[in-house]
Design a protein around this motif. Structure first.
Motif, PDB file in Angstrom:
ATOM      1  N   LEU A   4       0.833  -1.194   0.000  1.00  0.00           N
ATOM      2  CA  LEU A   4       0.000   0.000   0.000  1.00  0.00           C
ATOM      3  C   LEU A   4       0.875   1.255   0.000  1.00  0.00           C
ATOM      4  O   LEU A   4       0.617   2.216  -0.725  1.00  0.00           O
ATOM      5  N   LEU A   5       1.923   1.218   0.808  1.00  0.00           N
ATOM      6  CA  LEU A   5       2.870   2.333   0.922  1.00  0.00           C
ATOM      7  C   LEU A   5       4.260   1.822   0.602  1.00  0.00           C
ATOM      8  O   LEU A   5       4.679   0.780   1.118  1.00  0.00           O
ATOM      9  N   GLU A   6       4.978   2.548  -0.245  1.00  0.00           N
ATOM     10  CA  GLU A   6       6.350   2.197  -0.593  1.00  0.00           C
ATOM     11  C   GLU A   6       7.262   3.385  -0.310  1.00  0.00           C
ATOM     12  O   GLU A   6       7.028   4.481  -0.828  1.00  0.00           O
ATOM     13  N   GLN A  66       0.906   5.795  -6.395  1.00  0.00           N
ATOM     14  CA  GLN A  66       0.946   7.218  -6.732  1.00  0.00           C
ATOM     15  C   GLN A  66       2.069   7.898  -5.970  1.00  0.00           C
ATOM     16  O   GLN A  66       2.145   7.797  -4.747  1.00  0.00           O
ATOM     17  N   GLY A  67       2.954   8.598  -6.677  1.00  0.00           N
ATOM     18  CA  GLY A  67       3.984   9.367  -6.009  1.00  0.00           C
ATOM     19  C   GLY A  67       3.379  10.534  -5.256  1.00  0.00           C
ATOM     20  O   GLY A  67       2.463  11.203  -5.743  1.00  0.00           O
ATOM     21  N   LEU A  68       3.889  10.793  -4.036  1.00  0.00           N
ATOM     22  CA  LEU A  68       3.309  11.838  -3.196  1.00  0.00           C
ATOM     23  C   LEU A  68       4.121  13.129  -3.193  1.00  0.00           C
ATOM     24  O   LEU A  68       3.769  14.065  -2.473  1.00  0.00           O
ATOM     25  N   ALA A  69       5.164  13.204  -4.003  1.00  0.00           N
ATOM     26  CA  ALA A  69       6.061  14.362  -3.961  1.00  0.00           C
ATOM     27  C   ALA A  69       5.334  15.670  -4.235  1.00  0.00           C
ATOM     28  O   ALA A  69       5.669  16.711  -3.660  1.00  0.00           O
ATOM     29  N   GLN A  70       4.335  15.645  -5.124  1.00  0.00           N
ATOM     30  CA  GLN A  70       3.630  16.867  -5.502  1.00  0.00           C
ATOM     31  C   GLN A  70       2.281  17.019  -4.801  1.00  0.00           C
ATOM     32  O   GLN A  70       1.509  17.922  -5.135  1.00  0.00           O
TER      33      GLN A  70
END
Length: 259
Positions: A4-6, A66-70
């Motif tokens: 779920l989280l990476e 989904q990348g969370l950077a933005q």
């Protein structure tokens, strides 16, 4: 189970000091992953990066691929990530029920106009939120205190209120920063049971905690940090028997030889 989280090569620098150094781990759907380590190991810093409170200096955090950077931290709850804090975050002048209802802010759809005019849709939405908050107060054993002022509650019950507020939005990932801090043995046991129930209902938990009895009883897997670096990962039994972990916590000759 699906990840779920990476977290990949996660690092954080503060004024030239590397507090977290290239940390990797995954949280799988419906599991409890504990993040442990001696004081100053970087646990809360990792949790703050994962929850969007502070940005990483390097590395990547992905949630549901989904990348969370933005993604701004205030949008995390809408994605399904909620958290509690090491220091209580409460509205003392509001009731316990109102404090929990705040956790549903990402679920509201009524406009400011309809709320101001108290139109039917807004009334129905508020009633649904109130019922959801009441349900979670029952789950954490605070239903009888729903209309008490939050500022009148003892510390242990405020901890439970915070968990209810985090869960009312129905997250798929719950982040907890030392939830058992300041609790007595009975309160800790009750909280442990509640976390196991939350996991059984499909919510994954990433937990930072110093109470090792609690960790060993409820965690599916454990990641150990020391001086900002991951030194071990495994089941509770594997972690208990890991010489690097023993050295980090007890300061054995192995650790002294490194220094």
């Amino acid at each position: 189970m699906t990840a779920l989280l990476e977290v990949q090569a996660l690092s954080r620098d503060f004024g030239g000091v590397r507090a977290v150094n290239r940390v990797d781990f995954q949280v799988k759907q419906g599991e409890i992953l504990a993040l442990i380590g001696p004081n100053g190991a970087g646990k809360s810093t990792v949790l703050n990066m994962v929850s969007g409170v502070i940005p990483p200096s390097e590395g990547e955090i992905r949630y549901n691929n989904q990348g969370l950077a933005q993604v701004p931290g205030y949008e995390y709850a809408g994605l399904g990530i909620t958290r509690t804090f090491q220091n209580l975050q409460t509205f003392d002048d509001m009731t316990v029920l109102e404090n929990v209802m705040v956790g549903m802010h990402t679920k509201t759809k009524s406009s400011l106009f309809s709320c101001g005019m108290n139109l039917g849709r807004a009334r129905k939405e508020e009633q649904k939120i109130r019922e959801q908050a009441q349900m979670w107060l029952e789950h954490v054993g605070l239903a009888s205190l729903a209309f008490a002022q939050a500022g009148s509650l003892p510390y242990g019950k405020l901890r439970l209120m915070e968990i209810a507020r985090a869960m009312v939005a129905e997250p798929t990932l719950l982040l907890l920063d030392e939830p058992a801090a300041g609790l007595n043995h009975t309160e800790t046991a009750e909280m442990s049971k509640m976390f196991q129930d939350i996991r059984a209902n499909g919510t994954a938990i990433l937990l930072v905690e110093h109470d090792m009895d609690m960790i060993m009883a409820i965690a599916d897997r454990i990641v150990v940090l020391d001086q900002g670096t991951k030194i071990a990962e495994g089941t509770p039994r594997e972690i208990q028997e890991n010489p690097k972990v023993i050295a980090a916590y007890l300061g054995t000759e192995e650790e002294e030889g490194r220094g």
